[in-house]
Design an enzyme around this catalytic site. Structure first.
Site, PDB file in Angstrom:
ATOM      1  N   LYS A   1      33.680  28.371  15.276  1.00 56.62           N
ATOM      2  CA  LYS A   1      33.973  27.949  13.852  1.00 56.62           C
ATOM      3  C   LYS A   1      35.052  26.810  13.699  1.00 56.62           C
ATOM      4  O   LYS A   1      35.983  27.343  14.367  1.00 56.62           O
ATOM      5  CB  LYS A   1      34.233  29.270  13.077  1.00 56.62           C
ATOM      6  CG  LYS A   1      34.254  29.151  11.510  1.00 56.62           C
ATOM      7  CD  LYS A   1      35.012  30.385  10.786  1.00 56.62           C
ATOM      8  CE  LYS A   1      34.753  30.409   9.211  1.00 56.62           C
ATOM      9  NZ  LYS A   1      35.036  31.440   8.432  1.00 56.62           N
TER      10      LYS A   1
ATOM     11  N   SER B   1      32.298  33.123   4.926  1.00 59.06           N
ATOM     12  CA  SER B   1      32.342  31.622   5.187  1.00 59.06           C
ATOM     13  C   SER B   1      31.885  31.079   6.493  1.00 59.06           C
ATOM     14  O   SER B   1      31.498  29.890   6.574  1.00 59.06           O
ATOM     15  CB  SER B   1      33.830  30.976   4.980  1.00 59.06           C
ATOM     16  OG  SER B   1      34.708  31.705   5.929  1.00 59.06           O
TER      17      SER B   1
ATOM     18  N   SER C   1      34.104  37.398   5.879  1.00 63.14           N
ATOM     19  CA  SER C   1      33.379  35.893   6.160  1.00 63.14           C
ATOM     20  C   SER C   1      32.662  35.926   7.567  1.00 63.14           C
ATOM     21  O   SER C   1      31.935  35.074   7.746  1.00 63.14           O
ATOM     22  CB  SER C   1      34.474  34.776   6.281  1.00 63.14           C
ATOM     23  OG  SER C   1      34.802  34.577   5.142  1.00 63.14           O
TER      24      SER C   1
END
Lengths: 478, 92, 472
Positions: free
Chosen positions: A73, A148, A172
């Site tokens: 990420k 997210s 997330s």
């Protein structure tokens, strides 16, 4: 393919690390134009990593992660590789150091395929707030991935990596895993070092894993967990061996079903799927226990106040002076940083900063921030009581399945309320996993979550694994 | 109640710049958001506020220095550097 | 005076740790721009603070040195504000749970000044301004230097009380090894909060905060100026504004700093990256046990037990190394007065003239103690002792060796001296005659002749006795 299987193939030289990496890079090249799961693809770096990994394999000194291609990420710092947080603010930021998780995995010669897309600064549940464009769900490109860590979840669901590192502040990792039909594990707060994770809300953030199965999440967690002297909030309590309980008998395990998680606002298809998962466990000999988390009604507000307050402070360092977008406007210091922040941040980030400063500012602090932390204490003690009655909790991951892009992500209030089932886990610092437990009428995956006691990821993973073995999973049709 | 004056005040604290139009939209959004947040205001104030578990003094980092970073790595991401320092418009 | 000043202090002191407070960069003064900086102290995204145990220890010591309550539990908070010398845009400090509270120091006149709190925080960086280009340049070397802030209650009513307090704090921090307390270098910075009220009133006026005071003298001048300034405003029917004012040492005045566009709202909240700190009673006892004797305790010992004059005692304790040296010397030779005398007069002169520190001395306290004993035992004369000290100072040689090499050892053999005296008298029959006729001045001349004949080791008292005897 399971990580264990990949390991086996690499070790038996049925495929070389370079070939495996090339396969993934090819697939990214073909499919990611439509999915947009990666912000940066590190083709050259990945092939170099793979070559080194193969040397190690050939020398017989490979370990669990040597040559395994993963995605990371884009809020996890990677030395000499851009780390943007999906923000214009950091569009060209290159960290001079590696996050602890990267340092650990690099030592094992893991292959980093690239950096995945996300909601800007990890604030959001749709992965549509990225400066680099929204991420699309591999099951249906007209739908969101959740967020997210939407890029991470989509990269796993779309077969664009073997597994992914994400981060989870209020859901997330789990919610996008749920939307994308994959498995997402959020470890106990303190189990994984936050050094190098660009902070959103420091007391809630935790690096997590998204993979094809519970077993794979445990496999990768084995490589990143542990106390880190660089992070004062990391814990010495983790013991590792996260897949060690897989295959063990789960009968007799008490699974709590908190009634507040099945009330109004929960989509009926989701409710039915999660309840049938509960029945499945009952059939296997688990004991279902009705439990209660009375303060759930306060959770979303408390979560948004605490996380936004910390975010407002954490994001104050982005002023365009030391790194990041620096505006050409502004004759004095104040104007310069205001313009830099105006240009660098997107709307959702600005809303969170405003909300955070509202919670902290003089005259409002006691009523908002302070009360939110009181609720935090209360929720923690309610969980403590619950875990005296059971070893695990079973809940829905999100009230709905993945919705159409443009449908709700522009309504902040609706978005915030949708976090109801995930945020208490962060508030209480617990481990939790989300896996697919069904599909809705549109064929979109439905996620359920198992929440465990602090540092009991092992049980969470093995109980989740047991479900996945009998579950008829559908791959995304890409 | 939430109003544009409060939005302006928060914008100043946040070091964010808004046009009048953006300010109106932000005030609108914040009004809706705060309405949810108001839920916490009535919470029992006799409950203790949350704090991290304390660590023992003996577990703190020992006082010993190591090498600093090369200056060019520290300034590498800055857009305006002079004399190995970060440049801003003059402040008093 | 028609007005009574009311004064409180905020003192920032840099801690003498090896590393910075939240990272492992070296804690040292100066250095070229951004050379003592790392991702942590320059606030790079993704970094986390790591609290230095040494800083906690020194802050606790500061508390013990000022009779504070040192707390088992203390915690850190963030103070949020934007300024180019603060890369994270928040300062990590202790707001709700400072490590020390409720201390006090007795100042001149016997009055107790209460210390509200002592807390740990990080220093900010430095800005260099370029007027020509209209820019400021930020150097983060000082970012993360550990500080304590000592906050007093508004208990001061005069310049003398303030100066005495600051002097005592500086000395105690130096003794405890907490801070080198060099105001002129900025390692100890004193901010003065001052208001005035009519004599006899109990209601405080509006205060001004004075900054940039880098000497005791500057503190005195700034307070005097400020009292007059505020009095003039009140006399003219005006009101004093609450503001921060910068003292200008060249003009001896204070000027308001340009007021910030808005009132500060620091939005303090608990620092989520640093768990609170637990100091056990055992840790506390261990830290306390490691504290050296404080200057005020030494002062009492010197005046009461050793019988030294207050002024001499004050002089000795004002320099810890000097005082340590004295203590070591009197351990070997408990001649408190003589050792004090030779140190305050002779040794102090040599140190001053050569601009050396006690730590530069080439000889030990035991050597000095021996020298004083040699003098009081009449092994060498008092004058010779002074000469020997100078040679010790320059060479580090042992006093007895110097005395021997240079013939300073007094010859106390009366029979040998008797012959010399007789010989000198016979060679100076005229002088002897003159003395006996009442001219007592020639005694000195005869003394000199005997000393010259006897050499440097001559015992003046012995010579004097013999001469007096023979001249009868």
């Amino acid at each position: 393919m399971a990580l264990k299987k990949l390991r086996d193939m690499l070790d038996k030289k049925e495929i070389s690390a370079v070939e495996l990496t090339e396969q993934y890079l090819d697939k990214i090249e073909k499919a990611d134009k439509s999915i947009n799961s990666y912000i940066t693809v590190c083709a050259e770096g990945a092939l170099e990593d793979a070559k080194k990994a193969q040397e190690k394999i050939d020398a017989g000194s490979a370990n669990a992660f040597t040559g395994i291609p993963i995605s990371v990420k884009d809020n996890i710092c990677t030395m000499n590789v851009k780390t943007t947080c999906a923000s214009k603010m950091l569009e060209d930021f290159v960290p001079p150091y590696d996050a602890t998780v990267m340092e650990k995995l690099k030592k094992s010669n893991i292959v980093m395929l690239g950096k995945t897309n996300m909601d800007e600064f990890a604030m959001g549940g749709s992965s549509q707030t990225s400066y680099f464009g929204g991420v699309k769900n591999p099951y249906d490109l007209s739908r969101v991935t959740g967020g997210s860590s939407g890029g991470a979840a989509a990269s796993v669901a779309g077969g664009l990596c073997a597994a992914a590192l994400g981060s989870d502040t209020g859901g997330s990792v789990r919610q996008p895993a749920s939307f994308c039909g994959v498995t997402g594990l959020k470890p106990t707060y303190g189990a994984v070092s936050r050094w190098g994770l660009i902070a959103f809300a420091s007391s809630l953030d935790q690096i997590g894993v998204i993979a094809k199965s519970a077993e794979d999440t445990g496999y990768l967690l084995n490589g990143i967990y542990g106390y880190d002297a660089n992070d004062a909030t990391s814990s010495k309590k983790s013991e590792g061996g996260y897949t060690s309980l897989i295959g063990s008998d789960i009968s007799g395990i008490k699974i709590g079903v908190p009634k507040e998680f099945f009330g109004d606002g929960l989509n009926d298809e989701v409710k039915q799927a999660v309840l049938s998962a509960a029945e499945y466990y009952k059939k296997l000999g688990c004991e279902l226990v009705e439990v209660s988390l009375p303060s759930l009604e306060y959770a979303v507000s408390a979560y948004y106040l605490i996380s936004s307050a910390e975010a407002a402070s954490n994001l104050s360092r982005f002023d365009g002076i030391k790194y990041g977008t620096r505006s050409g406007l502004g004759d004095d210091y104040n104007d310069l940083i205001k313009n830099s922040r105006r240009e660098g941040f997107g709307n959702e980030v600005k809303r969170r900063i405003m909300l955070g400063n509202y919670a902290l500012c003089s005259g409002y602090y006691d009523a908002y921030y302070k009360n939110a932390t009181r609720i935090r204490t209360q929720i923690r003690s309610e969980y403590k009581e619950i875990f005296e009655k059971c070893s695990l909790l079973l809940t829905p991951t999100a009230p709905t399945t993945a919705y159409k892009i443009g449908e709700q992500e522009n309504d902040p209030v609706k978005m915030y309320l949708a976090d109801i089932y995930t945020v208490t886990v962060n508030i209480a610092g617990l481990p939790a996993i989300s896996t697919t437990c069904g599909y809705d009428k549109n064929g979109m995956p439905i996620g359920m979550s198992l929440i465990g006691k602090p540092f009991d990821e092992k049980t969470v993973i093995s109980v989740c694994d047991r479900f996945e073995r009998d579950f008829d999973k559908r791959e995304a049709a890409l | 109640m939430f109003n544009s004056e409060l939005t302006k005040h928060l914008a100043e604290l946040s070091k964010l710049e808004f046009t009048d139009e953006e300010l109106d939209k932000m005030t609108e959004d914040m009004t809706d958001i705060i309405a949810i947040m108001d839920k916490v205001c009535g919470f029992d104030t006799s409950k203790p506020a949350y704090a991290l578990d304390a660590v023992d003094y003996n577990d703190l980092r020992a006082d010993a220095h190591t090498n600093s970073y090369p200056t060019d790595k520290i300034t590498a991401n800055a857009k305006n550097v002079k004399n190995n320092s970060f440049v801003v418009p003059k402040v008093v | 005076m028609r007005y009574q000043p009311v004064i409180g202090l905020e003192i920032h002191a840099e801690l003498l740790t090896d590393s910075k407070v939240f990272c492992t960069c070296q804690n040292e003064f100066g250095g070229s721009e951004n050379t003592r900086v790392c991702p942590r102290c320059s606030g790079l995204p993704g970094t986390l603070p790591l609290l230095n145990q040494g800083a906690v220890r020194l802050a606790a010591k500061a508390g013990f040195a000022t009779d504070c309550v040192v707390h088992n539990y203390s915690a850190f908070d963030r103070k949020n504000y934007f300024y180019p010398d603060l890369p994270k845009a928040y300062q990590i400090t202790q707001f709700e749970h400072p490590i020390c509270t409720d201390g006090h120091i007795t100042v001149t006149g016997g009055k107790d000044i209460r210390i509200n709190r002592i807390h740990i925080e990080e220093d900010a960086g430095k800005l260099v301004h370029d007027d020509y280009e209209g820019i400021s340049m930020a150097d983060y070397n000082r970012c993360g230097v550990p500080l304590i802030e000592i906050v007093t209650e508004p208990d001061f009513r005069s310049v003398e009380e303030v100066q005495d307090f600051v002097e005592q704090i500086a000395l105690r921090l130096k003794y405890a090894g907490v801070c080198d307390a060099r105001m002129e270098q900025g390692s100890m910075r004193v901010d003065v909060n001052i208001s005035i009220m009519p004599v006899g009133s109990t209601e405080f006026g509006t205060r001004a905060e004075l900054k940039n005071l880098n000497s005791l003298k500057a503190i005195g001048r700034a307070i005097e100026y400020e009292i007059n300034r505020q009095a003039e405003i009140l006399d003219n029917g005006g009101t004093v504004v609450q503001e921060t004012r910068r003292y200008n040492d060249n003009h001896g005045d204070t000027k308001a700093l340009r007021s910030k566009e808005e009132a500060h709202d620091y939005r303090y909240f608990p620092e989520p990256d640093i768990p609170p700190v637990l100091l056990s009673d055992a840790d506390m006892a261990e830290i306390k046990a490691s504290m050296p004797e404080m200057p005020q305790t030494r002062f009492a010992r010197y005046t009461k037990e050793y019988g030294l004059p207050e002024e001499d005692s004050r002089l000795i304790i004002s320099n810890k190394e000097f005082s340590d040296f004295y203590d070591e010397a009197v351990k070997v030779n408990p001649d408190y007065k003589q050792i004090s005398n030779i140190m305050l007069v002779e040794l102090m002169r040599h140190l001053n003239e050569s601009e050396k520190a006690v730590s530069d001395l080439l000889f030990s306290p035991a050597d000095l103690a021996e020298l004083v004993k040699m003098s009081t035992d009449s092994v060498v004369s008092r004058n010779a002792a002074k000469d020997i000290l100078k040679i010790m100072f320059d060479s580090g040689k042992k006093p007895m060796d110097i005395a021997k090499e240079n013939g300073f050892i007094m010859d106390n053999d009366a029979s040998g001296m008797d012959d010399i005296v007789s010989k000198v008298l016979s060679e100076n029959a005229d002088s002897m005659e003159s003395y006996r006729n009442g001219n007592e001045k020639v005694f000195g001349f005869l003394m000199g002749q005997v000393v010259r004949a006897a050499g440097k080791g001559a015992n003046p008292k012995l010579i004097k006795d013999l001469l007096t005897e023979k001249l009868k």
